[in-house]
Design a protein around this motif. Structure first.
Motif, short mmCIF file in Angstrom:
data_model
loop_
_atom_site.label_atom_id
_atom_site.label_comp_id
_atom_site.label_asym_id
_atom_site.label_seq_id
_atom_site.Cartn_x
_atom_site.Cartn_y
_atom_site.Cartn_z
N ARG A 202 43.25 30.59 46.77
CA ARG A 202 44.02 29.34 46.86
C ARG A 202 45.46 29.51 46.35
N ALA A 203 45.64 30.44 45.40
CA ALA A 203 46.95 30.62 44.79
C ALA A 203 48.03 30.98 45.81
N LEU A 204 47.64 31.49 46.97
CA LEU A 204 48.64 31.88 47.97
C LEU A 204 49.43 30.66 48.46
N ARG A 229 36.80 30.83 49.73
CA ARG A 229 36.52 29.62 50.52
C ARG A 229 37.65 28.60 50.37
N ALA A 230 38.24 28.52 49.17
CA ALA A 230 39.33 27.56 48.99
C ALA A 230 40.48 27.90 49.93
N ALA A 231 40.76 29.19 50.09
CA ALA A 231 41.85 29.60 50.99
C ALA A 231 41.49 29.30 52.44
N THR A 246 28.56 31.58 51.02
CA THR A 246 28.49 30.97 52.35
C THR A 246 29.42 31.68 53.32
N GLY A 247 29.87 32.85 52.93
CA GLY A 247 30.70 33.67 53.82
C GLY A 247 30.03 35.02 54.02
N LYS A 248 30.84 36.06 54.03
CA LYS A 248 30.27 37.40 54.24
C LYS A 248 29.94 38.04 52.89
N ILE A 279 43.96 40.43 40.41
CA ILE A 279 45.32 40.03 40.01
C ILE A 279 45.29 38.52 39.85
N ASN A 280 45.53 38.06 38.63
CA ASN A 280 45.45 36.64 38.36
C ASN A 280 46.34 36.33 37.16
N LYS A 281 47.00 35.19 37.19
CA LYS A 281 47.91 34.91 36.07
C LYS A 281 47.20 34.24 34.89
N ASP A 282 45.91 33.89 35.11
CA ASP A 282 45.15 33.26 34.02
C ASP A 282 44.24 34.31 33.37
N PRO A 283 44.51 34.66 32.10
CA PRO A 283 43.69 35.71 31.46
C PRO A 283 42.23 35.31 31.30
N GLU A 284 41.95 34.00 31.39
CA GLU A 284 40.57 33.51 31.25
C GLU A 284 39.84 33.46 32.59
N ALA A 285 40.49 33.84 33.67
CA ALA A 285 39.85 33.71 34.99
C ALA A 285 38.57 34.54 35.02
N PRO A 286 37.45 33.94 35.49
CA PRO A 286 36.17 34.66 35.48
C PRO A 286 36.15 35.94 36.32
C1 LIG Z 1 27.59 25.60 47.92
C2 LIG Z 1 28.91 26.28 47.70
C3 LIG Z 1 29.19 27.44 48.41
C4 LIG Z 1 30.39 28.10 48.21
N1 LIG Z 1 30.63 29.27 48.89
C5 LIG Z 1 31.77 29.96 48.64
C6 LIG Z 1 32.02 31.21 49.26
O1 LIG Z 1 31.25 31.69 50.10
N2 LIG Z 1 33.16 31.85 48.93
C7 LIG Z 1 34.05 31.38 48.03
O2 LIG Z 1 35.08 32.03 47.79
N3 LIG Z 1 33.86 30.19 47.45
C8 LIG Z 1 32.74 29.47 47.73
N4 LIG Z 1 32.56 28.25 47.15
C9 LIG Z 1 33.69 27.64 46.41
C10 LIG Z 1 33.86 28.15 45.00
O3 LIG Z 1 33.07 27.38 44.12
C11 LIG Z 1 35.33 28.04 44.57
O4 LIG Z 1 35.75 26.70 44.71
C12 LIG Z 1 36.29 28.92 45.35
O5 LIG Z 1 35.80 30.24 45.39
C13 LIG Z 1 37.65 28.90 44.67
O6 LIG Z 1 38.56 29.65 45.43
P1 LIG Z 1 39.82 30.31 44.71
O7 LIG Z 1 39.36 31.24 43.67
O8 LIG Z 1 40.71 30.83 45.80
O9 LIG Z 1 40.56 29.04 44.11
P2 LIG Z 1 40.72 28.55 42.60
O10 LIG Z 1 39.41 28.43 41.94
O11 LIG Z 1 41.61 27.36 42.66
O12 LIG Z 1 41.47 29.75 41.90
C14 LIG Z 1 42.80 30.11 42.13
C15 LIG Z 1 43.12 31.18 41.11
O13 LIG Z 1 44.42 31.66 41.36
C16 LIG Z 1 45.07 31.86 40.11
N5 LIG Z 1 46.50 31.76 40.37
C17 LIG Z 1 47.22 30.62 40.65
N6 LIG Z 1 48.51 30.96 40.92
C18 LIG Z 1 48.60 32.30 40.79
C19 LIG Z 1 49.67 33.25 40.94
N7 LIG Z 1 50.89 32.86 41.31
N8 LIG Z 1 49.41 34.57 40.72
C20 LIG Z 1 48.16 34.99 40.36
N9 LIG Z 1 47.12 34.13 40.21
C21 LIG Z 1 47.33 32.82 40.42
C22 LIG Z 1 44.53 30.79 39.20
O14 LIG Z 1 44.65 31.21 37.84
C23 LIG Z 1 43.08 30.71 39.66
O15 LIG Z 1 42.25 31.58 38.91
C24 LIG Z 1 31.36 27.57 47.32
C25 LIG Z 1 31.07 26.40 46.62
C26 LIG Z 1 29.87 25.76 46.82
C27 LIG Z 1 29.59 24.51 46.04
#
Ligand SMILES: Cc1cc2nc3c(=O)[nH]c(=O)nc-3n(C[C@H](O)[C@H](O)[C@H](O)COP(=O)(O)OP(=O)(O)OC[C@H]3O[C@@H](n4cnc5c(N)ncnc54)[C@H](O)[C@@H]3O)c2cc1C
Length: 310
Positions: A202-204, A229-231, A246-248, A279-286
């Motif tokens: 999503r950060a993109l 999935r968020a992206a 829910t993806g690959k 690569i993540n800017k949050d040190p607490e990112a899982p």
């Molecule tokens: C039933 C179910 C099925 C799901 N299936 C999937 C699946 O198959 N795949 C999947 O991916 N998700 C799935 N999800 C969703 C999942 O729970 C998360 O919501 C999703 O993975 C979050 O995507 P993300 O990490 O891109 O976004 P976020 O959780 O919003 O994380 C964004 C990260 O980017 C970091 N960031 C922000 N800006 C920057 C920057 N400039 N530089 C570096 N880091 C930065 C932040 O610190 C944060 O850690 C599912 C959820 C459910 C309920």
């Protein structure tokens, strides 16, 4: 009794997922047969006969089998099912479309997504998004199994010399028809077969930024591109790039996650990768809890720097 693998193919060649499924079939014990159900699929059947560990290829050829319609392939499998103790499908979209129909018609339980064969009747499969491993024992007379391909090494595509036998093709079930397909064309490796994957989250922030930042990195590494999935939900990347529950499910040699938090549903799809870079800017990112190499940085500067350094 013998073990049957349902080949995934495009009538001309065998898809990689079939090779991992053959390895799982060999572990079940007994002769391994491969069913190639298609149309004008002689080349695919010949390729299946080359797979190491395969004793026999059954080639069923009919127009109704050309596109892998689930109703027709299931009927074809059912026509020969009584000869087998185990019938294995890759846990791909295609396999998962056919296997439950076969299991239901045979009135047995499907054993889904196995990652290990412990004995001919006992298997391991991940549950709770991979957070626990269930050991499943089946008393059914025939085991209908889908195989998580990342759980098994690929059998060698060559080296075998199985006989190819013609199987009588079943009649078109007439319940569905093929209308068309739109296949995305890409020079990149296919996500589930790639040795290196770079994934963006999503950060993109936008599709433009996703492409601008992730594509040069993928090009430099000869990698496939993945996404959270968020992206995908935000439209930054197409649906077929989604990695996760829910993806690959992927397990490349190298997985680079940029701007992905590491939600359990994402980890479920990639945590078996050999080397994980986050690569993540949050040190607490899982994501850092599964990463072999973590870089706490802004991806918009870190990724271009990485591309330049490569
Ligand atoms: C039933 C179910 C099925 C799901 N299936 C999937 C699946 O198959 N795949 C999947 O991916 N998700 C799935 N999800 C969703 C999942 O729970 C998360 O919501 C999703 O993975 C979050 O995507 P993300 O990490 O891109 O976004 P976020 O959780 O919003 O994380 C964004 C990260 O980017 C970091 N960031 C922000 N800006 C920057 C920057 N400039 N530089 C570096 N880091 C930065 C932040 O610190 C944060 O850690 C599912 C959820 C459910 C309920």
């Amino acid at each position: 009794m013998s073990v049957l693998v349902i080949a995934e193919h495009d009538n001309a060649s065998i898809k990689g997922a079939t090779l991992n499924t053959v390895t799982a079939a060999v572990a079940c014990g007994g002769d391994v047969h491969v069913l190639v159900a298609g149309h004008n699929a002689g080349a695919a059947a010949a390729a299946a006969a080359q797979i190491a560990g395969v004793a026999k290829v059954l080639h069923a050829d009919a127009p109704g089998l050309e596109h892998g319609l689930a109703e027709n392939v299931a009927a074809q499998v059912l026509a020969i099912a009584s000869n087998y103790s185990h019938i294995l499908f890759p846990a791909t979209a295609g396999g998962k479309n056919v296997a439950p129909r076969v299991a239901a018609k045979l009135d047995v339980a499907q054993i889904s997504d196995i990652t290990k064969v412990i004995a001919a009747d006992t298997f391991e499969r991940p549950i709770y998004a991979g957070n626990a491993i269930a050991t499943v024992q089946s008393a059914d007379s025939v085991k209908i199994i889908t195989v998580r391909t990342t759980g098994f090494d690929a059998a060698a595509a060559t080296g075998g010399s199985a006989a190819v036998e013609t199987a009588a093709a079943t009649a078109d079930a007439g319940k569905s028809s093929f209308v068309g397909s739109e296949i995305a064309k890409s020079d990149r490796p296919e996500l589930t077969a790639a040795k290196i994957i770079v994934s963006g989250g999503r950060a993109l922030g936008s599709k433009e930024k996703f492409d601008e930042v992730m594509t040069p990195l993928a090009d430099k590494l000869g990698a496939a591109i993945g996404a959270s999935r968020a992206a995908v939900d935000a439209g930054y990347a197409p649906n077929d790039l989604q990695v996760g529950q829910t993806g690959k499910i992927v397990a490349p040699q190298l997985y680079v996650a940029a701007g992905i938090s590491g939600a359990i549903q994402h980890l479920a799809g990639m945590k078996d990768s050999k080397v994980i870079v986050a690569i993540n800017k949050d040190p607490e990112a899982p994501i850092f809890s599964v990463a072999d190499y973590g870089l706490e940085a802004d991806l918009f500067t870190a990724v271009p720097e990485l591309v330049k350094a490569l």
